[in-house]
Scaffold this motif. Sequence first.
Motif, mmCIF file in Angstrom:
data_model
loop_
_atom_site.group_PDB
_atom_site.id
_atom_site.type_symbol
_atom_site.label_atom_id
_atom_site.label_comp_id
_atom_site.label_asym_id
_atom_site.label_seq_id
_atom_site.Cartn_x
_atom_site.Cartn_y
_atom_site.Cartn_z
ATOM 1 N N ILE A 53 0.830 -1.209 0.000
ATOM 2 C CA ILE A 53 0.000 0.000 0.000
ATOM 3 C C ILE A 53 0.862 1.256 0.000
ATOM 4 O O ILE A 53 0.630 2.203 -0.752
ATOM 5 N N ALA A 54 1.891 1.268 0.854
ATOM 6 C CA ALA A 54 2.724 2.463 0.976
ATOM 7 C C ALA A 54 4.146 2.057 1.322
ATOM 8 O O ALA A 54 4.388 0.983 1.892
ATOM 9 N N THR A 55 5.079 2.935 0.963
ATOM 10 C CA THR A 55 6.488 2.697 1.238
ATOM 11 C C THR A 55 7.133 3.993 1.712
ATOM 12 O O THR A 55 6.858 5.066 1.177
ATOM 13 N N ILE A 56 7.959 3.885 2.734
ATOM 14 C CA ILE A 56 8.846 4.976 3.131
ATOM 15 C C ILE A 56 10.256 4.508 2.826
ATOM 16 O O ILE A 56 10.680 3.450 3.301
ATOM 17 N N ALA A 57 10.969 5.249 1.992
ATOM 18 C CA ALA A 57 12.264 4.786 1.512
ATOM 19 C C ALA A 57 13.327 5.855 1.682
ATOM 20 O O ALA A 57 13.049 7.058 1.650
ATOM 21 N N ASN A 58 14.553 5.381 1.864
ATOM 22 C CA ASN A 58 15.721 6.248 1.941
ATOM 23 C C ASN A 58 16.317 6.387 0.546
ATOM 24 O O ASN A 58 16.721 5.399 -0.067
ATOM 25 N N ASP A 59 16.370 7.629 0.042
ATOM 26 C CA ASP A 59 16.945 7.892 -1.271
ATOM 27 C C ASP A 59 18.092 8.881 -1.092
ATOM 28 O O ASP A 59 17.882 10.093 -1.120
ATOM 29 N N ASN A 62 17.469 11.356 1.380
ATOM 30 C CA ASN A 62 16.183 12.005 1.165
ATOM 31 C C ASN A 62 15.078 11.013 1.511
ATOM 32 O O ASN A 62 15.201 9.814 1.271
ATOM 33 N N VAL A 63 13.967 11.503 2.087
ATOM 34 C CA VAL A 63 12.863 10.635 2.480
ATOM 35 C C VAL A 63 11.835 10.585 1.353
ATOM 36 O O VAL A 63 11.330 11.616 0.910
ATOM 37 N N GLN A 64 11.535 9.393 0.887
ATOM 38 C CA GLN A 64 10.491 9.184 -0.111
ATOM 39 C C GLN A 64 9.258 8.596 0.568
ATOM 40 O O GLN A 64 9.364 7.618 1.309
ATOM 41 N N ILE A 65 8.094 9.204 0.322
ATOM 42 C CA ILE A 65 6.810 8.649 0.762
ATOM 43 C C ILE A 65 6.065 8.241 -0.497
ATOM 44 O O ILE A 65 5.752 9.083 -1.346
ATOM 45 N N ILE A 66 5.789 6.942 -0.641
ATOM 46 C CA ILE A 66 5.308 6.398 -1.904
ATOM 47 C C ILE A 66 3.945 5.745 -1.702
ATOM 48 O O ILE A 66 3.756 4.940 -0.784
ATOM 49 N N ASN A 68 1.880 3.043 -3.336
ATOM 50 C CA ASN A 68 2.242 1.970 -4.258
ATOM 51 C C ASN A 68 1.140 1.571 -5.229
ATOM 52 O O ASN A 68 1.428 1.117 -6.342
ATOM 53 N N VAL A 69 -0.116 1.714 -4.832
ATOM 54 C CA VAL A 69 -1.222 1.278 -5.681
ATOM 55 C C VAL A 69 -1.477 2.336 -6.752
ATOM 56 O O VAL A 69 -1.558 3.528 -6.460
ATOM 57 N N SER A 70 -1.600 1.904 -7.995
ATOM 58 C CA SER A 70 -1.758 2.821 -9.125
ATOM 59 C C SER A 70 -2.952 3.752 -8.949
ATOM 60 O O SER A 70 -4.073 3.309 -8.633
ATOM 61 N N ASP A 71 -2.704 5.051 -9.152
ATOM 62 C CA ASP A 71 -3.731 6.097 -9.147
ATOM 63 C C ASP A 71 -4.385 6.312 -7.780
ATOM 64 O O ASP A 71 -5.421 6.980 -7.699
ATOM 65 N N LYS A 72 -3.812 5.768 -6.704
ATOM 66 C CA LYS A 72 -4.377 5.992 -5.383
ATOM 67 C C LYS A 72 -3.677 7.171 -4.712
ATOM 68 O O LYS A 72 -2.468 7.322 -4.777
ATOM 69 N N ASP A 73 -4.478 8.014 -4.062
ATOM 70 C CA ASP A 73 -4.001 9.295 -3.553
ATOM 71 C C ASP A 73 -3.230 9.143 -2.248
ATOM 72 O O ASP A 73 -3.326 8.135 -1.548
ATOM 73 N N ILE A 74 -2.485 10.197 -1.929
ATOM 74 C CA ILE A 74 -1.890 10.364 -0.602
ATOM 75 C C ILE A 74 -2.714 11.434 0.113
ATOM 76 O O ILE A 74 -2.850 12.553 -0.385
ATOM 77 N N ILE A 75 -3.290 11.076 1.254
ATOM 78 C CA ILE A 75 -4.228 11.957 1.948
ATOM 79 C C ILE A 75 -3.709 12.245 3.354
ATOM 80 O O ILE A 75 -3.414 11.323 4.121
ATOM 81 N N PHE A 76 -3.599 13.528 3.692
ATOM 82 C CA PHE A 76 -3.218 13.962 5.027
ATOM 83 C C PHE A 76 -4.504 14.331 5.780
ATOM 84 O O PHE A 76 -5.220 15.251 5.367
ATOM 85 N N ARG A 77 -4.785 13.622 6.866
ATOM 86 C CA ARG A 77 -6.031 13.823 7.611
ATOM 87 C C ARG A 77 -5.733 14.303 9.023
ATOM 88 O O ARG A 77 -4.652 14.078 9.565
ATOM 89 N N GLY A 78 -6.725 14.965 9.620
ATOM 90 C CA GLY A 78 -6.570 15.424 10.995
ATOM 91 C C GLY A 78 -7.918 15.685 11.637
ATOM 92 O O GLY A 78 -8.966 15.684 10.973
ATOM 93 N N ASN A 79 -7.901 15.897 12.955
ATOM 94 C CA ASN A 79 -9.098 16.131 13.746
ATOM 95 C C ASN A 79 -9.281 17.632 13.922
ATOM 96 O O ASN A 79 -8.508 18.286 14.615
ATOM 97 N N ASP A 80 -10.300 18.186 13.273
ATOM 98 C CA ASP A 80 -10.616 19.615 13.377
ATOM 99 C C ASP A 80 -11.860 19.773 14.231
ATOM 100 O O ASP A 80 -12.983 19.586 13.768
#
Length: 206
Positions: A53-59, A62-66, A68-80
Amino acid sequence: TSLGTLTTLTVDDITINGSTISDGADLTLDVGGDIILDADGGTWRFKDAGTAIATIANDSSNVQIISNVSDKDIIFRGNDDGSMINALTLDMSDAGTATFNHDVNLLDDSMLQLGTSQELQLYHTGSGNSIISHSTSAGGDMYIDAGGTLYIRNSTAGGESMIKAIGDGAVELYHNNVKKIETTSAGATVTGTLTADAFSGPLTGN
């Protein structure tokens, strides 16, 4: 251990087998200090039923947040205030287009820069000025393109009109919210007195 090498160790329903720790329900790591994940391979993979589903990698540090699933979004959520909100969505089906749920605040002298070489800059200075700047070194011109009528107004004076440009029509210039010059298909109309240092050409009208 003093007992020798264990092939498999089962504690309640937690199984440790080789390099795999498995559990039939939730697994809690409760430690008195920090939790440290140290992977010499430089990659941390998150899976769901075996699907990456997701990968955190050392490049190169540099930090990569990936995602992995095609066309699936990265969503930042929080409690408002008790409600979960999507603060930021990165659309992976549209080359990573960013959609913010609310405002983007930049402090004084911090720029919104557009273009590969940051040719267009929008910013507010610490001295109170607001600036839109287009770099001439990058070439090209700057356009203000309105689909209908373009207004330039002075909001600090109760919304006074300064310039009004009508699509397929007149361009109007105002003084103290009173129209003084208006272009027409035949030329221009001036309301009031026109003062010039010099004049060239035929003079018509009253």
